[in-house]
Design an enzyme around this catalytic site. Structure first.
Site, PDB file in Angstrom:
ATOM      1  N   ILE A  19       0.825  -1.201   0.000  1.00  7.87           N
ATOM      2  CA  ILE A  19       0.000   0.000   0.000  1.00  7.87           C
ATOM      3  C   ILE A  19       0.864   1.257   0.000  1.00  7.87           C
ATOM      4  O   ILE A  19       1.974   1.262   0.527  1.00  7.87           O
ATOM      5  CB  ILE A  19      -0.975   0.005   1.205  1.00  7.87           C
ATOM      6  N   CYS A  20       0.342   2.286  -0.638  1.00  7.29           N
ATOM      7  CA  CYS A  20       0.903   3.634  -0.625  1.00  7.29           C
ATOM      8  C   CYS A  20       2.259   3.675  -1.344  1.00  7.29           C
ATOM      9  O   CYS A  20       2.335   3.414  -2.530  1.00  7.29           O
ATOM     10  CB  CYS A  20       0.988   4.129   0.823  1.00  7.29           C
ATOM     11  N   HIS A  21       3.333   3.997  -0.640  1.00  4.44           N
ATOM     12  CA  HIS A  21       4.670   4.075  -1.228  1.00  4.44           C
ATOM     13  C   HIS A  21       5.383   2.724  -1.254  1.00  4.44           C
ATOM     14  O   HIS A  21       6.482   2.612  -1.784  1.00  4.44           O
ATOM     15  CB  HIS A  21       5.533   5.082  -0.455  1.00  4.44           C
ATOM     16  N   SER A  63      -2.863  -0.804  -3.049  1.00  2.00           N
ATOM     17  CA  SER A  63      -3.787   0.304  -2.800  1.00  2.00           C
ATOM     18  C   SER A  63      -3.001   1.594  -2.706  1.00  2.00           C
ATOM     19  O   SER A  63      -1.783   1.576  -2.544  1.00  2.00           O
ATOM     20  CB  SER A  63      -4.591   0.081  -1.514  1.00  2.00           C
TER      21      SER A  63
END
Length: 184
Positions: A112-114, A165
């Protein structure tokens, strides 16, 4: 409590500091509620420092390190985000090899994210479709991935199933999708 992950150990790979706390704790609790056993894996033993964006938050005990653990000990891998977390991990050859090992073993991965920065360094995104924090779009495309702006993306076009995500607001969908692939 559901027990559909009973007997399954899920690795959560994090740096000694810089993981976005909610991106660690919400998937962790989802795995526990499904009957699985989450394990905190890092590059150093001791405790890791989580953050709420740029503010230091809680610390968490490391269960094992990448020096003494292997993907074969786990059913799946979760890569939480935060900017500093994957930026640190992608510069640690053993952490990169640990993440790559889940792809080589065709085990499910959720990022998720980075967190896809670590996957870019592991050279496992080519030909895959992912989402992430928007600033990684160019990095993922340059690494051969297709980037989409979606709440959750489930990619089955490689050796394993990969769930990605964009951000903390996507955690509900991320956790649902991750649990689904961890069940198989």
């Amino acid at each position: 409590m559901a027990t559909d992950l009973q007997g399954r150990t899920i690795a959560f790979l994090v740096a000694p500091e810089g993981v976005e706390q909610v991106e660690l704790t919400e998937p962790w609790h989802a795995v526990e509620q499904a009957g699985g056993q989450p394990r905190l894996v890092s590059t150093q033993s001791g405790r890791i420092q989580a953050f709420n964006h740029l503010t230091a938050a809680d610390t968490f005990s490391v269960d094992t390190t990448v020096d003494v653990s292997a993907p074969g000990e786990f059913h799946a891998l979760v890569l939480p985000g935060g900017v500093a977390n994957p930026d640190y991990l992608r510069m640690q050859p053993r952490a990169v090899a640990f993440a790559r090992g889940f792809f080589e073993a065709a085990k499910p991965v959720a990022a998720i994210c980075h967190a896809p920065w670590t996957l870019i360094e592991a050279d496992v995104v080519r030909g895959r479709t992912l989402t992430s924090w928007p600033s990684l779009r160019t990095d993922l495309r340059n690494a051969g991935a297709t980037w989409v702006d979606e709440e959750v993306q489930i990619c089955t076009s490689g050796p394993n199933t990969l769930v990605t995500s964009r951000k903390p607001d996507d955690l509900k969908a991320f956790c649902q999708a991750a649990l689904e692939i961890f069940r198989n």
